[in-house]
Design a protein around this motif. Structure first.
Motif, PDB file in Angstrom:
ATOM      1  N   ALA A   1      -3.969   4.884  -1.549  1.00 24.57           N
ATOM      2  CA  ALA A   1      -4.929   5.573  -0.691  1.00 24.57           C
ATOM      3  C   ALA A   1      -5.605   6.759  -1.382  1.00 24.57           C
ATOM      4  O   ALA A   1      -6.765   7.066  -1.107  1.00 24.57           O
ATOM      5  CB  ALA A   1      -4.233   6.043   0.584  1.00 24.57           C
ATOM      6  N   ASP A   2      -4.892   7.430  -2.281  1.00 22.92           N
ATOM      7  CA  ASP A   2      -5.432   8.616  -2.953  1.00 22.92           C
ATOM      8  C   ASP A   2      -6.690   8.256  -3.750  1.00 22.92           C
ATOM      9  O   ASP A   2      -6.660   7.367  -4.607  1.00 22.92           O
ATOM     10  CB  ASP A   2      -4.357   9.187  -3.882  1.00 22.92           C
ATOM     11  CG  ASP A   2      -4.827  10.416  -4.644  1.00 22.92           C
ATOM     12  OD1 ASP A   2      -5.787  11.071  -4.182  1.00 22.92           O
ATOM     13  OD2 ASP A   2      -4.237  10.710  -5.702  1.00 22.92           O
ATOM     14  N   LYS A   3      -7.789   8.959  -3.500  1.00 22.15           N
ATOM     15  CA  LYS A   3      -9.050   8.655  -4.173  1.00 22.15           C
ATOM     16  C   LYS A   3      -8.996   8.930  -5.673  1.00 22.15           C
ATOM     17  O   LYS A   3      -9.812   8.408  -6.441  1.00 22.15           O
ATOM     18  CB  LYS A   3     -10.190   9.459  -3.548  1.00 22.15           C
ATOM     19  CG  LYS A   3     -10.050  10.962  -3.654  1.00 22.15           C
ATOM     20  CD  LYS A   3     -11.210  11.660  -2.959  1.00 22.15           C
ATOM     21  CE  LYS A   3     -11.083  13.180  -3.007  1.00 22.15           C
ATOM     22  NZ  LYS A   3     -11.041  13.705  -4.380  1.00 22.15           N
ATOM     23  N   ASP A   4      -8.023   9.745  -6.112  1.00 19.11           N
ATOM     24  CA  ASP A   4      -7.888  10.045  -7.541  1.00 19.11           C
ATOM     25  C   ASP A   4      -6.903   9.109  -8.243  1.00 19.11           C
ATOM     26  O   ASP A   4      -6.551   9.327  -9.404  1.00 19.11           O
ATOM     27  CB  ASP A   4      -7.421  11.498  -7.724  1.00 19.11           C
ATOM     28  CG  ASP A   4      -8.452  12.502  -7.229  1.00 19.11           C
ATOM     29  OD1 ASP A   4      -9.663  12.244  -7.423  1.00 19.11           O
ATOM     30  OD2 ASP A   4      -8.054  13.527  -6.647  1.00 19.11           O
ATOM     31  N   SER A   5      -6.462   8.085  -7.549  1.00 20.77           N
ATOM     32  CA  SER A   5      -5.504   7.139  -8.120  1.00 20.77           C
ATOM     33  C   SER A   5      -6.108   6.395  -9.314  1.00 20.77           C
ATOM     34  O   SER A   5      -7.324   6.184  -9.390  1.00 20.77           O
ATOM     35  CB  SER A   5      -5.085   6.125  -7.058  1.00 20.77           C
ATOM     36  OG  SER A   5      -4.388   5.035  -7.627  1.00 20.77           O
ATOM     37  N   THR A   6      -5.239   5.974 -10.216  1.00 22.18           N
ATOM     38  CA  THR A   6      -5.665   5.154 -11.355  1.00 22.18           C
ATOM     39  C   THR A   6      -5.570   3.663 -11.024  1.00 22.18           C
ATOM     40  O   THR A   6      -5.901   2.825 -11.859  1.00 22.18           O
ATOM     41  CB  THR A   6      -4.786   5.449 -12.583  1.00 22.18           C
ATOM     42  OG1 THR A   6      -3.416   5.155 -12.269  1.00 22.18           O
ATOM     43  CG2 THR A   6      -4.907   6.913 -13.000  1.00 22.18           C
ATOM     44  N   ALA A   7      -5.121   3.334  -9.812  1.00 21.05           N
ATOM     45  CA  ALA A   7      -4.987   1.930  -9.413  1.00 21.05           C
ATOM     46  C   ALA A   7      -6.352   1.270  -9.314  1.00 21.05           C
ATOM     47  O   ALA A   7      -7.346   1.899  -8.938  1.00 21.05           O
ATOM     48  CB  ALA A   7      -4.255   1.820  -8.089  1.00 21.05           C
ATOM     49  N   GLU A   8      -6.396  -0.008  -9.636  1.00 24.35           N
ATOM     50  CA  GLU A   8      -7.647  -0.751  -9.550  1.00 24.35           C
ATOM     51  C   GLU A   8      -8.148  -0.828  -8.115  1.00 24.35           C
ATOM     52  O   GLU A   8      -9.362  -0.712  -7.855  1.00 24.35           O
ATOM     53  CB  GLU A   8      -7.443  -2.165 -10.101  1.00 24.35           C
ATOM     54  CG  GLU A   8      -8.682  -3.043 -10.017  1.00 24.35           C
ATOM     55  CD  GLU A   8      -8.446  -4.440 -10.545  1.00 24.35           C
ATOM     56  OE1 GLU A   8      -9.297  -5.319 -10.300  1.00 24.35           O
ATOM     57  OE2 GLU A   8      -7.397  -4.671 -11.197  1.00 24.35           O
TER      58      GLU A   8
ATOM     59  N   GLY B   1       0.805  -1.209   0.000  1.00 30.21           N
ATOM     60  CA  GLY B   1       0.000   0.000   0.000  1.00 30.21           C
ATOM     61  C   GLY B   1       0.840   1.261   0.000  1.00 30.21           C
ATOM     62  O   GLY B   1       1.877   1.334   0.672  1.00 30.21           O
ATOM     63  N   VAL B   2       0.400   2.261  -0.765  1.00 29.53           N
ATOM     64  CA  VAL B   2       1.082   3.555  -0.815  1.00 29.53           C
ATOM     65  C   VAL B   2       0.039   4.665  -0.774  1.00 29.53           C
ATOM     66  O   VAL B   2      -1.165   4.422  -0.889  1.00 29.53           O
ATOM     67  CB  VAL B   2       1.946   3.693  -2.087  1.00 29.53           C
ATOM     68  CG1 VAL B   2       3.034   2.622  -2.121  1.00 29.53           C
ATOM     69  CG2 VAL B   2       1.087   3.622  -3.338  1.00 29.53           C
ATOM     70  N   THR B   3       0.502   5.894  -0.668  1.00 32.95           N
ATOM     71  CA  THR B   3      -0.414   7.039  -0.593  1.00 32.95           C
ATOM     72  C   THR B   3      -0.817   7.536  -1.975  1.00 32.95           C
ATOM     73  O   THR B   3      -2.002   7.781  -2.249  1.00 32.95           O
ATOM     74  CB  THR B   3       0.233   8.184   0.199  1.00 32.95           C
ATOM     75  OG1 THR B   3       0.615   7.706   1.500  1.00 32.95           O
ATOM     76  CG2 THR B   3      -0.745   9.343   0.368  1.00 32.95           C
ATOM     77  N   PHE B   4       0.166   7.690  -2.882  1.00 31.92           N
ATOM     78  CA  PHE B   4      -0.085   8.199  -4.225  1.00 31.92           C
ATOM     79  C   PHE B   4       0.498   7.250  -5.271  1.00 31.92           C
ATOM     80  O   PHE B   4       1.404   6.456  -4.970  1.00 31.92           O
ATOM     81  CB  PHE B   4       0.529   9.593  -4.409  1.00 31.92           C
ATOM     82  CG  PHE B   4       0.008  10.627  -3.448  1.00 31.92           C
ATOM     83  CD1 PHE B   4      -1.248  11.187  -3.621  1.00 31.92           C
ATOM     84  CD2 PHE B   4       0.779  11.020  -2.358  1.00 31.92           C
ATOM     85  CE1 PHE B   4      -1.739  12.136  -2.728  1.00 31.92           C
ATOM     86  CE2 PHE B   4       0.306  11.965  -1.452  1.00 31.92           C
ATOM     87  CZ  PHE B   4      -0.963  12.520  -1.645  1.00 31.92           C
ATOM     88  N   ASP B   5       0.007   7.354  -6.486  1.00 30.45           N
ATOM     89  CA  ASP B   5       0.498   6.491  -7.561  1.00 30.45           C
ATOM     90  C   ASP B   5       2.010   6.570  -7.718  1.00 30.45           C
ATOM     91  O   ASP B   5       2.675   5.566  -7.979  1.00 30.45           O
ATOM     92  CB  ASP B   5      -0.166   6.871  -8.891  1.00 30.45           C
ATOM     93  CG  ASP B   5      -1.627   6.447  -8.957  1.00 30.45           C
ATOM     94  OD1 ASP B   5      -2.052   5.657  -8.088  1.00 30.45           O
ATOM     95  OD2 ASP B   5      -2.340   6.893  -9.873  1.00 30.45           O
ATOM     96  N   LYS B   6       2.567   7.773  -7.555  1.00 30.32           N
ATOM     97  CA  LYS B   6       4.012   7.942  -7.757  1.00 30.32           C
ATOM     98  C   LYS B   6       4.834   7.168  -6.725  1.00 30.32           C
ATOM     99  O   LYS B   6       6.029   6.921  -6.925  1.00 30.32           O
ATOM    100  CB  LYS B   6       4.384   9.418  -7.708  1.00 30.32           C
ATOM    101  CG  LYS B   6       4.235  10.048  -6.325  1.00 30.32           C
ATOM    102  CD  LYS B   6       4.721  11.494  -6.307  1.00 30.32           C
ATOM    103  CE  LYS B   6       4.642  12.099  -4.900  1.00 30.32           C
ATOM    104  NZ  LYS B   6       5.164  13.483  -4.888  1.00 30.32           N
ATOM    105  N   ASP B   7       4.180   6.800  -5.608  1.00 29.37           N
ATOM    106  CA  ASP B   7       4.897   6.082  -4.553  1.00 29.37           C
ATOM    107  C   ASP B   7       5.054   4.596  -4.846  1.00 29.37           C
ATOM    108  O   ASP B   7       5.782   3.891  -4.135  1.00 29.37           O
ATOM    109  CB  ASP B   7       4.170   6.254  -3.220  1.00 29.37           C
ATOM    110  CG  ASP B   7       4.073   7.716  -2.795  1.00 29.37           C
ATOM    111  OD1 ASP B   7       5.025   8.465  -3.058  1.00 29.37           O
ATOM    112  OD2 ASP B   7       3.033   8.092  -2.203  1.00 29.37           O
ATOM    113  N   LEU B   8       4.360   4.089  -5.878  1.00 30.25           N
ATOM    114  CA  LEU B   8       4.482   2.678  -6.246  1.00 30.25           C
ATOM    115  C   LEU B   8       5.827   2.450  -6.936  1.00 30.25           C
ATOM    116  O   LEU B   8       6.088   3.007  -7.997  1.00 30.25           O
ATOM    117  CB  LEU B   8       3.345   2.268  -7.179  1.00 30.25           C
ATOM    118  CG  LEU B   8       1.964   2.098  -6.545  1.00 30.25           C
ATOM    119  CD1 LEU B   8       0.909   1.983  -7.641  1.00 30.25           C
ATOM    120  CD2 LEU B   8       1.931   0.869  -5.632  1.00 30.25           C
TER     121      LEU B   8
END
Length: 363
Positions: A275-282, A245-252
């Motif tokens: 965690a970011d609600k605007d993430s593109t992660a599934e 788990g990460v906070t933002f997409d860039k943290d992956l």
């Protein structure tokens, strides 16, 4: 035949000794000037009682007052009597100072520095005689920041068998290591490393495993996976699942490595969430929202967790909410601040807990 035995002390320092198949662990330790405590050396007093985390051995001869049958079945042992039948990892009662052991310091050179994102660096180091540095997958080293008096703690992201020494470093505002990496680091720079340290390391895979990582807490789990992939453990009889788990997409970061391990380790699977609600992660949200009953296996599971304090506390609270106590729960939490942080490694199994704390930025 000889075996490598890791002696892990209560203050987090680990020393390795080479033990011949015919000698006891205590005899080999004393040859290496490591003073494991004992009073008798005959298996009668129990003073040297240790806990075997990994490996197989002949327990030798001793009386029940020194080591009960129930203790032996749980994995306790007497180094003064035991002879190894494989490489071993022993938890020693007492500190390294008591045993007259100090963590070793090594000279290393920067081999590579890659920025995986604007706030995460992958640092690779090399040392002249790589064989002199042994560590357990999941452990960390204390790195002296060049040009400063600062020392920071980072977990290996590389497996112990690899030539390179790799670390994932999360930047921190005004951090000493951050300043060095962004403004002055160059291939060939010399650094000092001290260790290895920590009781957060891979044990034998004896039941299903659940790995949980937050941010660059993925680093020690990558070290564990590399070890599983390149040893006989690469074909575990039990499933291993990781939730990252990460906070933002860039943290992956290092998803390509996780994909690689999923392809070479039998029964290894992983998920990641942002965690970011605007993430593109599934999958969005926090790690605890993506733990399923199957992963918990009614508590018959070994859990490895590395992440910031809030995540560790949330996972511990999750166990309480579910009414489940994992068979073994090993966790390491870290807190990054502007100038310092605390690294805490904790082990919980069969009623035991051990701690090791070191100051410094980490992960």
């Amino acid at each position: 035949m000889t075996y490598q035995v890791a002696l892990s002390f209560e203050d987090g320092v680990t020393s390795f000794v080479t033990v011949n198949g015919y000698e006891t662990v205590a005899d080999a330790a004393y040859k290496s000037r490591i003073n494991i405590p004992f009073d008798c050396r005959d298996g009668a007093c129990g003073t040297c009682k240790a806990f075997c985390e990994s490996g197989t051995y002949d327990g030798g001869d001793y009386i029940d007052e020194a080591l009960t049958e129930d203790e032996a079945e749980k994995g306790f042992c007497l180094p003064c009597q035991m002879t190894p039948q494989s490489d071993l990892v022993l938890q020693i009662s007492g500190t390294s100072e008591m045993a007259k052991v100090t963590a070793k310091t090594y000279k290393a050179a920067v081999q590579d520095l890659r920025w995986l994102s604007d706030n995460t660096a992958a640092l690779s180091l090399r040392i002249e005689d790589r064989g002199t540095l042994q560590y357990l997958p999941g452990q960390y080293m204390n790195l002296a920041v060049p040009g400063t008096d600062a020392v920071r703690s980072y977990s290996f992201s590389s497996g112990p068998a690899l030539e390179e020494l790799a670390f994932l470093i999360r930047t921190a505002p005004d951090g000493a290591m951050t300043g060095y990496l962004k403004d002055g680091a160059a291939v060939g720079d010399e650094l000092e490393l001290t260790g290895p340290m920590g009781s957060f390391f891979l044990r034998d895979v004896k039941r299903p495993v659940l790995m949980l990582a937050g941010g660059t807490g993925i680093a020690p789990l990558l070290s564990m996976l590399e070890t599983i992939a390149t040893t006989p453990q690469g074909h575990p009889l039990h499933p291993i699942h990781l939730v990252y788990g990460v906070t933002f997409d860039k943290d992956l970061v290092e998803l390509d490595k996780l994909e690689h391990y999923a392809g070479v380790i039998d029964q290894f699977t992983f998920d990641y969430c942002v965690a970011d609600k605007d993430s593109t992660a599934e999958k969005k949200g926090y790690v605890t929202q993506h733990i399923t009953g199957t992963m918990l296996n009614d508590g018959d599971v070994d859990v490895y967790l590395c992440g910031p304090p809030a995540m560790v506390d949330a996972v511990r609270g999750y166990w309480a909410e579910q009414g489940i106590t994992p068979e073994n729960f090993y966790y390491e939490r870290f807190a990054v601040g502007s100038t310092s942080s605390v690294k805490e490694t904790v082990e919980e199994h069969e009623g035991q807990r051990t701690y090791a704390e070191v100051s410094g930025d980490n992960h």
